[in-house]
Design a protein around this motif. Structure first.
Motif, mmCIF file in Angstrom:
data_model
loop_
_atom_site.group_PDB
_atom_site.id
_atom_site.type_symbol
_atom_site.label_atom_id
_atom_site.label_comp_id
_atom_site.label_asym_id
_atom_site.label_seq_id
_atom_site.Cartn_x
_atom_site.Cartn_y
_atom_site.Cartn_z
ATOM 1 N N UNK A 365 0.835 -1.209 0.000
ATOM 2 C CA UNK A 365 0.000 0.000 0.000
ATOM 3 C C UNK A 365 0.865 1.251 0.000
ATOM 4 N N UNK A 366 0.369 2.297 -0.618
ATOM 5 C CA UNK A 366 1.065 3.583 -0.649
ATOM 6 C C UNK A 366 0.059 4.698 -0.381
ATOM 7 N N UNK A 367 0.590 5.809 0.103
ATOM 8 C CA UNK A 367 -0.234 7.011 0.293
ATOM 9 C C UNK A 367 0.231 8.039 -0.720
ATOM 10 N N UNK A 368 -0.699 8.468 -1.567
ATOM 11 C CA UNK A 368 -0.372 9.350 -2.679
ATOM 12 C C UNK A 368 -0.686 10.796 -2.359
ATOM 13 N N UNK A 369 0.049 11.686 -3.019
ATOM 14 C CA UNK A 369 -0.196 13.123 -2.888
ATOM 15 C C UNK A 369 -0.708 13.691 -4.192
ATOM 16 N N UNK A 370 0.031 14.648 -4.725
ATOM 17 C CA UNK A 370 -0.409 15.349 -5.932
ATOM 18 C C UNK A 370 -0.259 14.466 -7.177
ATOM 19 N N UNK A 371 -1.069 14.772 -8.169
ATOM 20 C CA UNK A 371 -1.012 14.091 -9.460
ATOM 21 C C UNK A 371 -0.439 15.046 -10.483
ATOM 22 N N UNK A 372 0.659 14.620 -11.135
ATOM 23 C CA UNK A 372 1.261 15.426 -12.174
ATOM 24 C C UNK A 372 0.856 14.958 -13.557
ATOM 25 N N UNK A 373 1.590 15.406 -14.563
ATOM 26 C CA UNK A 373 1.264 15.031 -15.931
ATOM 27 C C UNK A 373 1.479 13.542 -16.164
ATOM 28 N N UNK A 378 4.458 10.370 -4.014
ATOM 29 C CA UNK A 378 4.315 9.323 -3.003
ATOM 30 C C UNK A 378 4.674 9.917 -1.646
ATOM 31 N N UNK A 379 3.711 9.902 -0.719
ATOM 32 C CA UNK A 379 3.931 10.441 0.622
ATOM 33 C C UNK A 379 4.474 9.385 1.572
ATOM 34 N N UNK A 380 4.083 8.133 1.409
ATOM 35 C CA UNK A 380 4.589 7.058 2.261
ATOM 36 C C UNK A 380 4.363 5.727 1.566
ATOM 37 N N UNK A 381 5.141 4.716 1.995
ATOM 38 C CA UNK A 381 4.996 3.377 1.453
ATOM 39 C C UNK A 381 6.139 2.927 0.569
ATOM 40 N N UNK A 382 6.943 3.880 0.052
ATOM 41 C CA UNK A 382 8.078 3.554 -0.807
ATOM 42 C C UNK A 382 9.265 4.427 -0.434
ATOM 43 N N UNK A 383 10.447 3.980 -0.815
ATOM 44 C CA UNK A 383 11.680 4.745 -0.627
ATOM 45 C C UNK A 383 12.339 4.964 -1.975
ATOM 46 N N UNK A 384 13.178 5.992 -2.025
ATOM 47 C CA UNK A 384 13.929 6.252 -3.248
ATOM 48 C C UNK A 384 14.801 5.040 -3.574
ATOM 49 N N UNK A 385 14.788 4.632 -4.826
ATOM 50 C CA UNK A 385 15.564 3.476 -5.241
ATOM 51 C C UNK A 385 14.756 2.199 -5.355
ATOM 52 N N UNK A 386 13.585 2.129 -4.707
ATOM 53 C CA UNK A 386 12.716 0.959 -4.875
ATOM 54 C C UNK A 386 12.286 0.861 -6.336
ATOM 55 N N UNK A 387 12.019 -0.361 -6.763
ATOM 56 C CA UNK A 387 11.533 -0.579 -8.118
ATOM 57 C C UNK A 387 10.067 -0.984 -8.072
ATOM 58 N N UNK A 388 9.258 -0.419 -8.968
ATOM 59 C CA UNK A 388 7.836 -0.721 -9.022
ATOM 60 C C UNK A 388 7.493 -1.201 -10.429
ATOM 61 N N UNK A 389 6.504 -2.081 -10.510
ATOM 62 C CA UNK A 389 6.094 -2.674 -11.778
ATOM 63 C C UNK A 389 5.143 -1.720 -12.498
ATOM 64 N N UNK A 390 5.374 -1.540 -13.793
ATOM 65 C CA UNK A 390 4.532 -0.629 -14.587
ATOM 66 C C UNK A 390 3.706 -1.347 -15.640
ATOM 67 N N UNK A 391 3.884 -2.651 -15.813
ATOM 68 C CA UNK A 391 3.044 -3.414 -16.738
ATOM 69 C C UNK A 391 2.853 -4.809 -16.173
ATOM 70 N N UNK A 392 1.663 -5.373 -16.402
ATOM 71 C CA UNK A 392 1.261 -6.692 -15.875
ATOM 72 C C UNK A 392 1.142 -6.675 -14.363
ATOM 73 N N UNK A 393 1.071 -5.473 -13.756
ATOM 74 C CA UNK A 393 1.025 -5.407 -12.295
ATOM 75 C C UNK A 393 -0.317 -5.854 -11.728
ATOM 76 N N UNK A 394 -1.400 -5.773 -12.512
ATOM 77 C CA UNK A 394 -2.706 -6.162 -11.975
ATOM 78 C C UNK A 394 -2.771 -7.662 -11.709
#
Length: 496
Positions: A365-373, A378-394
């Motif tokens: 889980x993550x807590x989100x802030x503003x939405x850009x273009x 990300x306000x909490x739940x991840x750290x700089x350098x972590x890798x997140x999946x952008x396809x097939x993540x569902x």
């Protein structure tokens, strides 16, 4: 030949998709020999059985789920439910490299950067109301001649607009002529001031002083360059100070009124750059700026009106044109960013799938802030350098969440089922399915009124003690949302 090739291609694609599904199916991993659960006793007896699509549906033996699917056994050596080889810890999914490649799983690194934001909305072109002039006469009279014929006609400063006959204007001119003949400077100044107050042009006053001839009609001229709008008169009209004859709007600069959502209001500020496009000139872009934020929101749409200002030297922009606008917001200080496509939004919560390396993935889980273009803050739940999946993540998130839910169920203490003792009348019996329908009485401790309920009769209860039409006193429990009749009491039997 072409038909054969097409059929072969369809079969090949289906085989590839089916192969990927088999590799992700619970219980299958490289080298597991087919992924079947141990049923020969070497792995022990199943702890319980669950529905494949609903891990909260649990039974003590095999059977069917509410959706008609076979229940899946859960063994003691399963780390998080039915899957043991593919799960390295609760909620973590392990996928073979070839399956990762087939599914097209891609991941990116979480980074710190300013949030390049933009707000996309729509608007309508308007006149620059700072330079929109409404023409009213200062006296009553009749329009003798009209020099402009239609709304949209261009006019220049000092161009004649209309001639007006007014007894009041005639009288004011006669006062000036009389003052001139008497050489009375006080009366002369007063007469000139009155004509100027009635918007008589200085050229007309000078001609009157020069020749002393009273004009029956007076010509009124345009006070600025622009175009005619809202032309409400024709020759012969009787007009007065309350009559709006016409308006003159300038088009060398225009307003665009747009709307932004309530959640975006704090991102908009006066002076921010704006880009605008219109359908009538595809590919053409206009650059402007935010000029003003209106003080109140629309109570119906919950949006705030924003006024934008654009130069229009060629007069290509016309009032009431529909426009798409992009407001470029202030990026602010660097913050944690993830791509928009990496976020799984579930209404009440947001998640991303972390790439832990080595083919291991976990939904967090993550807590989100503003939405850009293109990114979320990300306000909490991840750290700089972590890798997140952008396809097939569902697909990965679904499997990870299911396994974590099963683990939590196994660790959570089981609550005793709710039970109640009540009397009622047997309405109908289905002995082959061990179902009985009873008009039960009220249940005081639950504040439930009398009702007709169908109960599952426990195997330990003799169905002969539930004759149709008979009055019975019984105890039932609620298990997994089902009403189970567990005991029929003898007449006069007290509470246990």
């Amino acid at each position: 030949m072409n038909i054969f090739v097409k059929q072969f291609a369809v079969l090949a694609v289906g085989a590839a998709i089916g192969g990927g599904a088999v590799w992700l199916w619970p219980g299958h991993a490289p080298g597991d020999g087919g992924g079947q659960h141990d049923t020969d006793g070497s792995g022990g007896e199943p702890l319980y059985w669950v529905a494949p699509m609903d891990p909260s549906y649990r039974r003590d033996g095999p059977g069917k789920s509410p959706m008609g699917m076979d229940l899946v056994p859960v063994y003691a050596n399963d780390a998080a439910g039915p899957v043991s080889p593919g799960i390295v810890s609760p909620g973590t999914v392990s996928i073979a490299p070839e399956v990762v490649n087939n599914l097209g799983v891609r991941s990116v690194k979480v980074r710190e950067a300013p949030l390049a934001g933009e707000i996309r909305t729509v608007g309508y072109v308007r006149y620059d109301e700072d330079r929109l002039i409404h023409i009213h006469p200062r006296v009553e009279g009749w329009i003798e001649r009209l020099f402009v014929k239609a709304s949209g006609d261009p006019v220049s400063r000092d161009q004649p607009l209309y001639e007006l006959y007014s007894p009041q204007l005639v009288a004011a001119q006669e006062e000036l002529v009389l003052a001139l003949r008497r050489s009375n400077t006080v009366l002369l100044k007063a007469a000139e001031d009155r004509l100027r107050a009635l918007q008589v042009a200085p050229e007309t006053i000078a001609a009157l002083k020069r020749d002393g001839q009273v004009r029956q009609t007076v010509t009124f001229r345009a006070p600025q360059d622009g175009v005619i709008d809202n032309l409400n008169i024709r020759e012969g009209f009787f007009v007065g100070p309350s009559t709006t004859l016409m308006s003159i709007g300038a088009l060398d600069e225009v307003w665009v009124e747009a709307e932004v959502f309530e959640r975006q209001v704090d991102q908009v500020a006066v002076g921010q750059p704006v880009t605008m496009t219109l359908d009538f000139l595809p590919g053409r872009r206009w650059r402007g700026r935010v000029d003003y934020l209106y003080p109140s929101l629309d109570e119906g749409t919950r949006t705030l009106r924003v006024r934008l200002r654009f130069p229009n030297p060629q007069r290509e922009l016309r009032p009431n044109m529909f426009a798409q606008v992009v407001i470029e917001t202030d990026p602010g200080t660097p913050t944690l960013l993830v791509p928009r496509e990496a976020v799984i939004r579930l209404g009440d919560r947001d998640r991303v799938v972390r790439d832990l390396g080595g083919g291991r993935y976990r939904s967090v889980p993550v807590r989100l802030g503003r939405l850009g273009a293109r990114h979320y803050e990300v306000l909490s739940g991840l750290d700089a350098g972590d890798r997140v999946v952008t396809s097939a993540q569902f697909l990965i998130d679904s499997e990870s969440s299911r396994q974590a839910a099963l683990q939590r169920m196994g660790d959570a203490p089981q609550k005793p089922p709710q039970s109640a003792r009540v009397s009622g009348t047997v309405v109908e019996m289905a002995a082959d399915r061990r179902l009985v329908t009873i008009d039960r009485g009220a249940i005081a401790k639950w504040r439930r009124p009398p009702a007709r309920v169908t109960f599952i009769v426990d195997a330990a209860v003799d169905l002969a003690r539930l004759p149709q039409g008979g009055e019975v006193e019984f105890t039932f429990v609620i298990e997994d949302g089902e009403f189970v009749l567990t005991r029929v009491h003898e007449a006069g039997e007290g509470e246990p």
